[in-house]
Design an enzyme around this catalytic site. Structure first.
Site, PDB file in Angstrom:
ATOM      1  N   HIS A 100      -3.634   3.009  -4.674  1.00 20.38           N
ATOM      2  CA  HIS A 100      -2.844   2.758  -3.459  1.00 20.38           C
ATOM      3  C   HIS A 100      -1.424   2.320  -3.810  1.00 20.38           C
ATOM      4  CE1 HIS A 100      -5.906   3.163  -0.306  1.00 20.38           C
ATOM      5  NE2 HIS A 100      -6.772   2.690  -1.180  1.00 20.38           N
TER       6      HIS A 100
ATOM      7  N   GLU B 217     -10.571   1.894  -4.475  1.00 22.94           N
ATOM      8  CA  GLU B 217     -10.316   3.323  -4.286  1.00 22.94           C
ATOM      9  C   GLU B 217      -9.327   3.922  -5.282  1.00 22.94           C
ATOM     10  OE1 GLU B 217     -11.215   4.195   0.314  1.00 22.94           O
ATOM     11  OE2 GLU B 217      -9.330   3.134   0.028  1.00 22.94           O
TER      12      GLU B 217
ATOM     13  N   ASP C 272       0.883  -1.177   0.000  1.00 24.01           N
ATOM     14  CA  ASP C 272       0.000   0.000   0.000  1.00 24.01           C
ATOM     15  C   ASP C 272       0.912   1.216   0.000  1.00 24.01           C
ATOM     16  OD1 ASP C 272      -2.279   1.833   0.503  1.00 24.01           O
ATOM     17  OD2 ASP C 272      -3.322  -0.011   1.067  1.00 24.01           O
TER      18      ASP C 272
HETATM   19  C1  ACM Z   1     -10.863  -0.770   1.744  1.00 25.57           C
HETATM   20  O1  ACM Z   1     -11.252  -0.666   2.917  1.00 25.57           O
HETATM   21  N1  ACM Z   1     -10.334   0.261   1.113  1.00 25.57           N
HETATM   22  C2  ACM Z   1     -10.986  -2.007   1.011  1.00 25.57           C
END
Ligand code: ACM
Length: 748
Positions: A268, A324, A191
């Site tokens: 991410h 996201e 991440d």
């Molecule tokens: C998440 O909580 N962004 C999967």
């Protein structure tokens, strides 16, 4: 007459051993399918032999090591083993489910019967848990247990990017998961806050991108989000070598746990793009979070990374993230736009979908299955993808209806980074509110699914994001005891689902967790007040809840603080009209914690019509037009169905039906800046007799600064003595352009 005496003796005869059983503890979690206590006990000694059939020798060896017993023997003695623990093969009639087992504890033997290693492991975990539950850990109560899981997927996710947890700790994490029969560890390895897995072809990922310039995630996040180098004395970070990861895979497998690695894409990915900016749309380090999907080099990179990942992790699933992604950079990137044209894609959603489908082809060519967060539905789901539903249940429902397998991880029930008690009493967390009983109440199969689609719900998973979880000590605080509730949700059948029974068994489990030195969250002394409002009759039935087991709750309705002489709560009771309800727990005559307070307001606006001059947010409709005038107040979380959300200003008119003499009015707002929830800058009040022409009456300005980041509530109060009106208009200014959440308009 005589017959009756005999019958009584018989009953007593059955009953006496039952009473002697109470010496042993059978408070297993998750609750077994069938558990029958039997008279007597089995005494384990350091010399108790362990026998096993060859098929279960690995399980028996693990049992012997964990329980500090002699190495298991494969050859059963001629006369049959005496005073021994025995692992044996079950037939299908005894153990119909291949993941199930029988555990029989008699005075002469402990026998684990299973058809598979998976079943034998589950039986072993029940036995080990029973040992830990006994006062001296050696005298086991006799019992017959027949057990099998409800769901095949019982997951725990751990984010090791935002904070790093060393390999040795991961083993303890796995041990604790296994004790509660969780069988899947979703390892969120990459991440923005750090890449955590050695990739031989790309050494910079762990030489640089695994190290950042601030130890806490929050400091790093608010100070430029830079990466450092492994050798920098000020660096924070860490990673797992491939050798360590392989060792953990084996360690977990021995305990019945599959590890699913997650490599995040295409969002991410700040840490990747800081060192390989050529894979971003701008080509500039520290500029983009998303991989460029118009560049074939991105796919080469991902495939080479996944090739090494697949070599380490034998799981059938590989998780590719997918959540996201901010698709803006792709809109302005010539390469991404060229890809959209070449592949005849409609938009950036389809571009993401193209990338996921391409990864699925790659994984499937290597006989693996793709798993991703529910955003992978946007722009079209890859043909054989499995979806993890995290933004509520809708993604899971849509995917299951389309014939895809799903794993349920909805934020409201499965995010163990949420607060588990009033935030004012807790270490800082990311937000949300998920107490133990709410986890226990979770039902993983959404009611929207018909019998045909239910089979696609493989199970559920706790997600543990670690932005605010800096240490393993704190990690256990967030995971325990909530994981016990989820383990029962996933393992046990629903016929015996009962929170009171769970809470009773938890009293033993708390002791067990103490023995294992788990830093669990201790049950709160807070009292929760649950009103059941009957507006038509001006009556409210009040009940109290607590995480304490059978607490002594005392309460008042007269504005005084409860003391050890106040009314003792014995069950739900009715209150007429308005009242201040205060309740607290007493132990040894001492007040425990702060009394809970709820003002019951049988106010003038209850049941009146509310007109929305500006609509509320469809994302947080709460009780729609009834929200402000139903007597219920919003609680500690905006997701509770009582707080109504607004993305613009609040502008509502309450119609009182007739000209009404007014005395006072209040409306409550909350602030929680993390997820972008702010106070209005002011609230103004206007009145009208015809609903058309309004005259301004008063304005109350906000005095909570935006720098106040913790959960804060404010009642905007208006003294209206002397005003008479039929229509009351309330306007609240949204100057931060975030969300505003408001509840109950109270008018007297
Ligand atoms: C998440 O909580 N962004 C999967």
């Amino acid at each position: 007459m005589k017959k009756h005496i005999i019958l009584l003796l018989l009953v007593a005869g059955l009953w006496i051993p039952a009473r002697s059983q109470s010496q042993g503890n059978l408070d297993l979690i998750p609750r077994p399918t069938l558990l029958k206590a039997q008279p007597g006990s089995f005494s384990l000694t350091p010399q108790t032999p362990v026998y096993t059939i060859p098929a279960f020798s690995a399980v028996a060896r693990l049992y012997s090591e964990t329980a500090h017993l002699p190495y298991p023997k494969l050859a059963f003695p001629q006369k049959g083993p005496a005073k021994a623990v025995v692992f044996a093969m079950a037939d299908k009639s005894a153990v119909p489910d291949s993941a199930g087992y029988q555990l029989k504890i008699s005075t002469s033997h402990v026998t684990i019967l299973a058809r598979t290693q998976t079943g034998a492991l589950a039986g072993m975990q029940s036995l080990l848990q029973l040992q830990l539950l006994q006062p001296d850990q050696t005298l086991l109560p006799c019992a017959d247990i027949t057990d099998h899981p409800r769901f095949g997927y019982r997951g725990v996710h751990l984010d090791v990017s935002r904070n790093f947890f060393p390999a040795a700790y991961i083993k303890r994490f796995i041990d604790l998961m296994a004790l509660y029969k969780m069988n899947t560890f979703h390892w969120h390895l990459t991440d923005g806050a750090g890449w955590r897995l050695e990739i031989k072809r790309y050494p910079e990922l762990t030489q640089v991108a695994a190290w950042r310039n601030y130890a806490t995630w929050k400091d790093w996040w608010t100070h430029g989000r830079r990466y450092s180098r492994e050798s920098d004395p000020n660096a924070y970070g860490g990673y797992y070598t491939q050798a360590e990861a392989r060792e953990i895979v084996v360690y977990a497998a021995q305990r019945g746990i599959t590890i699913i690695p997650e490599i995040e894409m295409p969002g991410h990915s700040e840490e990747v793009l800081a060192i390989y900016p050529q894979l971003s749309c701008s080509g500039i380090p520290y500029k983009n979070s998303e991989l460029c999907l118009g560049n074939d080099a991105t796919f080469t990179f991902l495939e080479q990374v996944l090739t090494e990942v697949m070599d380490i992790f034998p799981s059938s699933y590989i998780h590719i993230g997918g959540d996201e992604a901010d698709k803006k950079a792709w809109q302005h990137c010539p390469k991404c736009q060229q890809r959209i044209r070449d592949e005849k894609l409609k938009d950036e959603n389809e571009l993401q979908s193209y990338a996921i489908k391409r990864m699925e082809k790659f994984l499937s060519a290597h006989h693996r299955k793709l798993l991703g967060w529910d955003e992978i539905l946007e722009g079209g789901l890859a043909p054989a993808a499995t979806v993890m539903s995290w933004r509520g249940e809708s993604g899971g429902i849509a995917a299951a209806k389309a014939g895809h397998d799903v794993i349920m991880t909805p934020g409201g029930y499965c995010y163990f980074d949420s607060y588990q008690a009033d935030p004012a009493t807790q270490p800082e967390a990311i937000g949300g509110y998920l107490p133990l009983d709410k986890v226990y109440s979770y039902e993983p199969v959404p009611k929207e699914l018909d019998a045909q689609n239910v089979k696609h719900v493989l199970g559920a998973q706790a997600n543990i994001w670690t932005e605010y979880i800096p240490t393993s000590y704190h990690l256990e605080y967030m995971v325990y005891p909530r994981l016990l509730a989820l383990s029962e949700v996933l393992w046990s059948d629903t016929t015996h689902k009962n929170f009171a029974d769970f809470q009773q068994r938890m009293q033993s489990q708390y002791h067990l967790l103490q023995r294992l030195n788990v830093n669990y969250y201790r049950p709160s002394y807070a009292v929760t007040i649950h009103p059941e409002i009957d507006a038509a009759h001006h009556r409210t039935v009040i009940s109290f809840g607590s995480e304490q087991y059978q607490p002594e709750i005392r309460y008042t309705l007269d504005s005084t603080l409860p003391n050890n002489q106040s009314a003792r709560y014995t069950g739900p009771f009715a209150v007429t009209g308005s009242a201040p309800v205060r309740a607290a727990i007493f132990k040894d005559n001492q007040l425990q914690g702060a009394p809970a307070f709820l003002q019951l307001d049988d106010h003038l606006a209850i049941g009146k019509k509310v007109i929305y001059n500006i609509p509320y947010s469809q994302k947080y409709p709460a009780q729609q037009a009834a929200t402000f005038v139903n007597g219920y107040r919003g609680s500690l979380t905006y997701g509770d169905g009582q707080w109504q959300g607004f993305e613009g200003d609040v502008d509502i008119t309450v119609d009182m039906d007739q000209a009404t003499a007014l005395h006072r009015l209040s409306i409550t707002f909350m602030q929680l800046t993390g997820p972008g929830v702010y106070m209005p800058s002011y609230v103004e009040l206007l009145t009208s007799d015809d609903g058309k022409n309004f005259k301004p009456v008063k304005q109350v300005n906000n005095d909570i600064p935006t720098s106040n980041v913790t959960l804060t509530f404010k009642d905007f109060k208006f003294d209206l003595s002397g005003e008479t009106a039929r229509y009351i208009r309330i306007r609240a200014k949204n100057e931060q352009h975030g969300f505003m959440f408001a509840d109950e308009v109270i008018i007297y």
